[in-house]
Scaffold this motif. Structure first.
Motif, PDB file in Angstrom:
ATOM      1  N   SER A   1     -10.027  15.168  -0.969  1.00 34.06           N
ATOM      2  CA  SER A   1      -9.110  14.129  -0.474  1.00 34.06           C
ATOM      3  C   SER A   1      -7.946  14.793   0.251  1.00 34.06           C
ATOM      4  CB  SER A   1      -8.581  13.298  -1.639  1.00 34.06           C
ATOM      5  OG  SER A   1      -7.504  12.479  -1.218  1.00 34.06           O
TER       6      SER A   1
ATOM      7  N   THR B   1      -5.100  13.792   0.248  1.00 34.97           N
ATOM      8  CA  THR B   1      -3.910  13.588  -0.579  1.00 34.97           C
ATOM      9  C   THR B   1      -4.130  14.093  -2.014  1.00 34.97           C
ATOM     10  OG1 THR B   1      -4.605  11.298  -1.012  1.00 34.97           O
ATOM     11  CG2 THR B   1      -3.024  11.661   0.787  1.00 34.97           C
TER      12      THR B   1
ATOM     13  N   GLU C   1       1.171   5.680   0.817  1.00 27.55           N
ATOM     14  CA  GLU C   1       0.661   6.692   1.741  1.00 27.55           C
ATOM     15  C   GLU C   1      -0.623   7.314   1.205  1.00 27.55           C
ATOM     16  OE1 GLU C   1       3.497   9.584   3.122  1.00 27.55           O
ATOM     17  OE2 GLU C   1       5.031   8.045   3.395  1.00 27.55           O
TER      18      GLU C   1
ATOM     19  N   GLU D   1      -4.123   6.802  -0.095  1.00 25.28           N
ATOM     20  CA  GLU D   1      -5.068   5.694   0.021  1.00 25.28           C
ATOM     21  C   GLU D   1      -5.699   5.357  -1.326  1.00 25.28           C
ATOM     22  OE1 GLU D   1      -9.206   4.593   2.325  1.00 25.28           O
ATOM     23  OE2 GLU D   1      -7.949   6.187   3.133  1.00 25.28           O
ATOM     24  N   GLY D   2      -5.774   4.071  -1.638  1.00 29.55           N
ATOM     25  CA  GLY D   2      -6.434   3.606  -2.856  1.00 29.55           C
ATOM     26  C   GLY D   2      -5.545   2.764  -3.745  1.00 29.55           C
TER      27      GLY D   2
ATOM     28  N   ALA E   1      -2.510   0.413  -5.078  1.00 27.71           N
ATOM     29  CA  ALA E   1      -1.739  -0.660  -4.450  1.00 27.71           C
ATOM     30  C   ALA E   1      -0.840  -1.307  -5.494  1.00 27.71           C
ATOM     31  CB  ALA E   1      -2.666  -1.710  -3.841  1.00 27.71           C
TER      32      ALA E   1
ATOM     33  N   ASP F   1      -3.815  11.422  -7.348  1.00 29.94           N
ATOM     34  CA  ASP F   1      -5.105  11.597  -6.688  1.00 29.94           C
ATOM     35  C   ASP F   1      -5.735  12.902  -7.155  1.00 29.94           C
ATOM     36  OD1 ASP F   1      -7.278  11.803  -4.974  1.00 29.94           O
ATOM     37  OD2 ASP F   1      -6.109  11.522  -3.132  1.00 29.94           O
TER      38      ASP F   1
ATOM     39  N   ARG G   1       0.851  -1.196   0.000  1.00 33.37           N
ATOM     40  CA  ARG G   1       0.000   0.000   0.000  1.00 33.37           C
ATOM     41  C   ARG G   1       0.888   1.247   0.000  1.00 33.37           C
ATOM     42  NH1 ARG G   1      -5.253  -2.129  -0.511  1.00 33.37           N
ATOM     43  NH2 ARG G   1      -5.326  -4.029   0.716  1.00 33.37           N
TER      44      ARG G   1
END
Length: 189
Positions: free
Chosen positions: A96, A98, A10, A12-13, A15, A91, A8
Motif C-alpha cells: 500500500s 500508505t 488521505e 484510502e479505505g 471513513a 494501514d 474520507r
C-alpha cells in the motif's frame, strides 16, 4: 441530501460516518446503519455478522491495536455509546502506498460519529472520559487463532495519542510488534 455525512481520509479505505439525527422535545432518533443509506453514500458493500460492545471505566484506557488475519479478517464500524474516545486505524497492507500511516477521529456519544475500519488495518482506541461504552459491528466472528496486533506506541505509525502518559491496557497489548517487525498478513490486491 443523504442521510449520512461521510468524510474520507488521505489513507484510502477508512471513513468517518455521521448519521443524521432527527430531534424534537423528547430528544433524538437516528438510524445508525441502513444498507440503502450505506449504498447511497458510496460505502463498500460489507455484510456485518456480529455486534460487540466494550466498557472502560477509566479515562486513558487503550484497547489495541488489533486485527484478525485472513481468511478471518475483520472490517469494523465503531461508535461510542457513552463518553468519548480517540479512535485509530493503521494501514498494514503490504504494498500500500500508505503502509504504516494512521487515521484517527474523536468519536462521541453526543455526536454519533462512526469510524469505518476496513480489513487490512490495525485498530485501537483510547478513552477520553470516565465510563466509556463502545459498540462496533464486524464482518467476521472473533477468531482467537487469527488475532494479531501492532504496538500501540510504535514511532513509525506516528499516532498522537491524547493521553500517552495515562495509558491503562492489557498486558498482551504491550507486546505486539512495531511496524519494522510486523509480518503483516495483508497485501494490496
Amino acid at each position: 441530501m443523504g442521510k449520512l455525512t461521510v468524510t474520507r481520509f488521505e489513507v484510502e479505505g477508512p471513513a468517518l460516518i455521521v448519521p443524521t439525527r432527527h430531534g424534537d422535545d423528547r430528544g433524538w432518533f437516528c438510524e445508525t446503519w441502513n444498507v440503502a443509506d450505506w449504498q447511497a453514500a458510496g460505502l463498500p458493500d460489507i455484510q456485518w455478522v456480529q455486534d460487540n460492545e466494550a466498557f472502560s471505566a477509566a479515562p486513558g484506557t487503550l484497547r489495541g491495536l488489533h486485527f484478525q488475519a485472513p481468511p478471518k479478517a475483520q472490517a469494523k464500524l465503531v461508535r461510542c455509546l457513552r463518553g468519548e474516545i480517540f479512535d485509530v486505524a493503521v494501514d498494514i497492507r503490504k504494498g500500500s502506498p500508505t503502509y504504516g500511516q494512521s487515521v484517527s477521529a474523536i468519536l462521541t456519544a453526543k455526536g454519533g460519529e462512526q469510524l469505518l475500519v476496513p480489513e487490512g488495518f490495525a485498530h485501537g482506541y483510547q478513552t477520553l472520559k470516565t465510563d466509556c461504552q463502545v459498540a462496533y459491528k464486524v464482518n467476521a466472528p472473533y477468531a482467537p487463532e487469527a488475532e494479531g496486533g501492532l504496538f500501540w506506541a510504535d514511532v513509525q505509525a506516528g499516532i498522537e495519542w491524547p493521553k500517552p502518559d495515562d495509558v491503562i491496557m492489557a498486558g498482551r497489548d504491550f507486546n505486539w510488534p512495531g511496524l519494522a517487525d510486523l509480518d503483516s498478513p495483508f497485501e494490496v490486491a
